[in-house]
Design a protein around this motif. Structure first.
Motif, PDB file in Angstrom:
ATOM      1  N   GLY A  60     -48.657 -27.662 -56.009  1.00 13.98           N
ATOM      2  CA  GLY A  60     -48.492 -28.346 -54.899  1.00 13.98           C
ATOM      3  C   GLY A  60     -47.509 -29.333 -55.109  1.00 13.98           C
ATOM      4  O   GLY A  60     -46.446 -29.654 -54.059  1.00 13.98           O
ATOM      5  N   LEU A  61     -47.705 -30.134 -55.829  1.00 16.24           N
ATOM      6  CA  LEU A  61     -46.737 -31.414 -56.033  1.00 16.24           C
ATOM      7  C   LEU A  61     -45.319 -30.929 -56.586  1.00 16.24           C
ATOM      8  O   LEU A  61     -44.312 -31.451 -55.851  1.00 16.24           O
ATOM      9  N   LEU A  62     -45.151 -29.749 -57.328  1.00 17.91           N
ATOM     10  CA  LEU A  62     -44.196 -29.154 -57.857  1.00 17.91           C
ATOM     11  C   LEU A  62     -43.030 -28.901 -56.350  1.00 17.91           C
ATOM     12  O   LEU A  62     -42.083 -29.224 -56.499  1.00 17.91           O
ATOM     13  N   TRP A  95     -40.769 -32.584 -63.097  1.00 18.62           N
ATOM     14  CA  TRP A  95     -40.931 -32.190 -64.627  1.00 18.62           C
ATOM     15  C   TRP A  95     -42.512 -32.588 -64.533  1.00 18.62           C
ATOM     16  O   TRP A  95     -43.162 -31.754 -65.409  1.00 18.62           O
ATOM     17  N   ILE A  96     -42.793 -33.776 -64.263  1.00 20.16           N
ATOM     18  CA  ILE A  96     -44.287 -33.915 -64.371  1.00 20.16           C
ATOM     19  C   ILE A  96     -45.341 -32.982 -63.717  1.00 20.16           C
ATOM     20  O   ILE A  96     -46.115 -32.634 -64.515  1.00 20.16           O
ATOM     21  N   SER A  97     -44.898 -32.558 -62.516  1.00 19.03           N
ATOM     22  CA  SER A  97     -45.610 -31.730 -61.783  1.00 19.03           C
ATOM     23  C   SER A  97     -45.790 -30.238 -62.627  1.00 19.03           C
ATOM     24  O   SER A  97     -46.636 -29.730 -62.583  1.00 19.03           O
ATOM     25  N   ALA A  98     -44.466 -29.879 -62.914  1.00 21.11           N
ATOM     26  CA  ALA A  98     -44.506 -28.621 -63.629  1.00 21.11           C
ATOM     27  C   ALA A  98     -45.323 -28.680 -64.879  1.00 21.11           C
ATOM     28  O   ALA A  98     -45.978 -27.917 -65.345  1.00 21.11           O
ATOM     29  N   THR A 147     -45.544 -20.982 -69.978  1.00 15.20           N
ATOM     30  CA  THR A 147     -45.155 -21.768 -68.973  1.00 15.20           C
ATOM     31  C   THR A 147     -44.307 -23.097 -69.583  1.00 15.20           C
ATOM     32  O   THR A 147     -43.188 -23.540 -69.063  1.00 15.20           O
ATOM     33  N   LEU A 148     -45.100 -23.660 -70.622  1.00 15.79           N
ATOM     34  CA  LEU A 148     -44.266 -24.909 -71.398  1.00 15.79           C
ATOM     35  C   LEU A 148     -42.844 -24.232 -71.840  1.00 15.79           C
ATOM     36  O   LEU A 148     -41.809 -24.996 -71.591  1.00 15.79           O
ATOM     37  N   GLY A 149     -42.855 -23.199 -72.330  1.00 18.40           N
ATOM     38  CA  GLY A 149     -41.199 -22.544 -72.486  1.00 18.40           C
ATOM     39  C   GLY A 149     -40.462 -22.616 -71.724  1.00 18.40           C
ATOM     40  O   GLY A 149     -39.000 -22.964 -71.789  1.00 18.40           O
ATOM     41  N   ILE A 150     -40.981 -22.021 -70.351  1.00 16.34           N
ATOM     42  CA  ILE A 150     -40.015 -22.138 -69.485  1.00 16.34           C
ATOM     43  C   ILE A 150     -39.537 -23.291 -68.760  1.00 16.34           C
ATOM     44  O   ILE A 150     -38.157 -23.774 -68.472  1.00 16.34           O
ATOM     45  N   ILE A 151     -40.529 -24.475 -68.835  1.00 17.16           N
ATOM     46  CA  ILE A 151     -40.052 -25.754 -68.352  1.00 17.16           C
ATOM     47  C   ILE A 151     -39.403 -26.267 -69.243  1.00 17.16           C
ATOM     48  O   ILE A 151     -38.253 -26.744 -68.753  1.00 17.16           O
ATOM     49  N   VAL A 152     -39.323 -26.330 -70.594  1.00 15.58           N
ATOM     50  CA  VAL A 152     -38.637 -26.955 -71.628  1.00 15.58           C
ATOM     51  C   VAL A 152     -37.056 -26.196 -71.311  1.00 15.58           C
ATOM     52  O   VAL A 152     -36.265 -27.144 -71.491  1.00 15.58           O
ATOM     53  N   GLY A 153     -36.769 -24.964 -71.026  1.00 15.46           N
ATOM     54  CA  GLY A 153     -35.598 -24.539 -70.985  1.00 15.46           C
ATOM     55  C   GLY A 153     -35.023 -25.087 -69.673  1.00 15.46           C
ATOM     56  O   GLY A 153     -33.926 -25.221 -69.746  1.00 15.46           O
ATOM     57  N   SER A 154     -35.760 -25.101 -68.776  1.00 18.15           N
ATOM     58  CA  SER A 154     -35.149 -25.609 -67.554  1.00 18.15           C
ATOM     59  C   SER A 154     -34.726 -26.955 -67.669  1.00 18.15           C
ATOM     60  O   SER A 154     -33.642 -27.508 -67.089  1.00 18.15           O
TER      61      SER A 154
END
Lengths: 142, 628
Positions: B487-489, B607-610, B219-226
């Motif tokens: 939900g927030l995302l 970003w925060i919600s992800a 999950t973190l890896g995908i977020i950082v890539g994004s």
């Protein structure tokens, strides 16, 4: 005579089965609507059955000295060394967009010689060449 | 010199893997209850040598030792120290060594930390894991050896692509790799469980922690890539349904489904075979993604120079993996009875799996269809982002509703009356949505539904948090945080989508452009010389007529010297409610600069919600530890 439990299970399985069919049909239908076909300028020139309203991709090389730019948009000619097409685009171009470099434009044909793009793709590696374009060049640029 | 050390270390690891497989198979036949000491020793040697080989490569990069082809091709003496290290895994060969490292580390940790579990099960896991290690070691040695040497030794390296010289991208590969390759351990464990007949609840407990670890990292890896794509690629978005992004999503869907159904297996001792299938497919999908990206079949942002021979090897190994896994599965599976009541928590958890399966199939079809069509008919097509949006977004609505109410049901058969609460919260969600709709602008019916469902999920989660403070039931909190994050995302992506402003235009220096209530003044350009690049910096003055708010934006065009590359640095000003985003480019040296201006609402909150979603998983790891 089936027991209530077995009956329930059959009902449930049929339901799941039908649901997955519906889901799959939905996926395939949307897929067909959103496919972008890739054509070279020559293919556009030669094909009779080309549809003008539908989104598609055109690719080739940006012709030398063909880029013009004004407040609203950028125009350039894409060539596959046999035929050419004029492309008009308003938006940002990727950093590898340049004369005599490969490019893929996504958008709609307005007629056989004029294409209105809403997205320009040029990849992020100076060595990279989209496979479609590589093929065209290998065919024509001998 | 380094080349010899590196290759010797890798060969040692290879020999150790064979030895481990051999001694472990011998140990299987003995009737001892504990695993022989020498297996532990061999594994300890194996992990030591693997890590050493990786450090050898890092030293090669730090010292710019160009006798290694890999260093020569991907590094440069003028590169900042930090990126010299990060360059180690910024290329195909180095990242493969990292891959092997993670395989070995997980293998060792699983062996050491699972001493409570059945001996046969642990030995089989070790054997399968070492077969995987062997497979990738052979690939590394025969096809992609990072320690290959070059002679005569070049004086200077070719350098690392500047868009990869970025902090986010330095940590993105290791994160994703721990996430993707970490799945290998429960791939092996699943096969071991079938062979050693060690299933059910105990199996769930033995792999639970590893599933959570790899989930958090993925999950973190995908977020950082994004995040990286957002500020570095200059496309002005955060998700593009790019083939590589899709390839990373496939295992994520599988692992998310696995994480949920694992709870059912642990608590209710059912769904065992489904869990096994998910274990097997998560790692298979990770390798498939790697295969598609590395072989050059999918071309995308990731520009590991592709090489078809790599593809063939990975494909062969992948087929071997899938084939043997399926064989073992069909030979060893047993009849299992399922007894589910519609109104129970397990049914809702299962519904999560249906959605995940649906998302997975959608992305898989969208990704593979162009490849099939190309092979079958020679027709070149691509599948655009609208396909994924049209198919996936509507399904997110019921998905979120189930996410909110599912955890409220008890196991087996729930008697709780919760309909009043659902009705009340749904009404609230509708009212809030109508307020947004009324005051801020119009949007489609589907968007309305998405907002309602997202707000519903958010409200439900907030109530759950309130409850948590009353009874302090720790086990629920991570789930609440993750669900609230989702939900927030969706909520913020929705707002971002509806209320963002975007305009592309061309300007000369000194010209002014008006967009709605904003005025952009292109004041000047400056040239700046930096250590390893030259930059053209634009100075843009942004004025808001309504409140006379002024903001300066300074996008750059950078020309890197080694390798010679052009990059655009977006100017991004982040505020609590919105980001201003401006990129500038120049086409064939004309006076006009090509400009993209965006006001992106609530970017930071996306970003925060992800990150909240990932945080939930992380909390589970920590809280679990305290309980033991």
């Amino acid at each position: 005579m089936l027991t209530k439990k077995v009956k329930n299970r059959i009902l449930f399985l049929t339901f799941v089965f039908l649901l997955s069919i519906v889901a799959l049909l939905f996926i395939i239908k949307s897929l067909n609507k959103n496919i972008l076909y890739f054509s070279s300028p020559t293919e556009i020139n030669q094909r009779e059955d080309i549809s003008f309203g539908k989104a598609m991709r055109v690719g080739g090389m940006v012709k030398k000295g063909s880029i013009t730019i004004n407040q609203k948009n950028i125009q350039f000619i894409v060539t596959d060394f046999e035929n050419e097409i004029l492309i008009s685009y308003s938006g940002t171009v990727p950093n590898l967009f340049a004369e005599e470099k490969g490019v893929v434009a996504e958008g709609r044909l307005s007629d056989k010689n004029f294409f209105i793009a809403d997205r320009i793709l040029a990849k992020h590696d100076e060595k990279y060449m989209p496979p479609e374009i590589k093929e065209i060049i290998e065919k024509n640029a001998k | 010199m380094l080349s010899n050390i590196g290759i010797s270390l890798v060969v040692l690891v290879l020999i150790l893997s064979f030895l481990i497989i051999y001694t472990a198979s011998l140990d299987l036949k003995t009737s001892n209850k504990v695993i022989k000491k020498n297996i532990y020793k061999l594994s300890l040697f194996q992990i030591t040598f693997t890590v050493l080989s990786f450090f050898t490569l890092i030293i090669g990069f730090i010292n710019s030792d160009f006798s290694l082809i890999n260093v020569y091709e991907n590094s440069h003496t003028a590169k900042p120290f930090f990126y010299k290290i990060a360059g180690t895994w910024g290329n195909h060969e180095g990242s493969l060594l990292l891959w092997v490292n993670i395989l070995v580390i997980f293998s060792y940790l699983f062996l050491v930390f699972n001493h409570k579990h059945d001996k046969k099960f642990r030995l089989y896991t070790l054997i399968f894991q070492n077969i995987l290690i062997l497979g990738f070691l052979f690939f590394l040695l025969l096809n992609s050896n990072p320690f290959n040497s070059i002679y005569p030794i070049p004086l200077e390296g070719l350098g690392l692509n500047p868009i990869l010289q970025d902090p986010a991208l330095a940590i993105h590969p290791p994160l994703l790799y721990v996430g993707f390759v970490g799945c290998s351990i429960y791939f092996s464990a699943a096969l071991a469980s079938l062979l050693s007949d060690y299933g059910g609840r105990l199996f769930a407990q033995s792999i639970k922690i590893w599933v959570k670890i790899s989930w958090v990292f993925q999950t973190l890896g995908i977020i950082v890539g994004s995040i990286w794509a957002y500020y570095e690629l200059g496309w002005g978005g955060f998700w593009f349904w790019d083939p590589v992004e899709n390839a990373s999503l496939l295992p994520w869907f599988a692992i998310t489904a696995l994480m949920h159904s694992l709870i059912v297996l642990e608590k209710r001792n059912t769904l065992y075979h489904w869990v096994i299938i998910l274990c097997l497919s998560t790692f298979t999908l990770s390798v498939t993604g790697t295969f598609l990206v590395r072989s050059g079949i999918l071309n995308s942002v990731h520009t590991f120079a592709s090489d078809p021979s790599r593809g063939i090897y990975i494909l062969l190994f992948l087929s071997f993996m899938i084939f043997s896994a399926l064989t073992i599965f069909f030979l060893k599976h047993k009849k299992e009875t399922y007894n589910f009541n519609l109104r129970s928590r397990e049914t809702f958890i299962l519904s999560n799996n249906w959605f995940m399966a649906f998302f997975l199939v959608t992305v898989l079809i969208g990704m593979l269809y162009p490849i099939f069509l190309d092979v079958l008919t020679d027709e070149k097509i691509s599948v655009g982002p609208p396909f994924f949006n049209i198919v996936i977004i509507p399904l997110v609505v019921p998905f979120m509703v189930l996410m909110a109410i599912g955890p409220k049901f008890g196991w087996i058969k729930s008697q709780k009356k919760i309909y009043n609460r659902i009705l009340l919260l749904a009404l609230n969600a509708i009212v809030i949505n109508l307020l947004i709709f009324y005051f801020f602008g119009k949007y489609s019916l589907l968007s309305n539904l998405i907002f309602i469902a997202a707000i519903f999920l958010i409200l439900y989660s907030i109530l759950d948090i309130k409850k948590f403070f009353n009874n302090k039931n720790k086990t629920e909190l991570p789930r609440i945080i993750s669900h609230l994050g989702f939900g927030l995302l969706v909520f913020f992506i929705g707002l971002n989508h509806q209320f963002s402003l975007e305009e592309d235009f061309n300007l000369k220096v000194g010209e002014i452009k008006k967009i709605n209530n904003y005025k952009i003044n292109f004041e000047e350009i400056k040239i700046k010389e930096s250590k390893n690049y030259k930059a053209v910096i634009g100075n843009f003055k942004l004025t808001n007529f309504d409140n006379n708010f002024v903001q300066y934006l300074n996008p750059e065009i950078r020309i890197y010297s080694n390798p010679e590359t052009l990059t655009y640095e977006a100017a991004i000003k982040t505020k609590i409610t919105s980001d201003f985003y401006l990129t500038m480019s120049n086409v064939s040296r004309s006076d006009y600069y090509n400009i993209k201006f965006q006001k992106k609402q609530f970017m930071i909150w996306i970003w925060i919600s992800a990150l909240m979603i990932a945080l939930g998983g992380f909390m589970q790891l920590i809280l679990k530890k305290n309980e033991d």
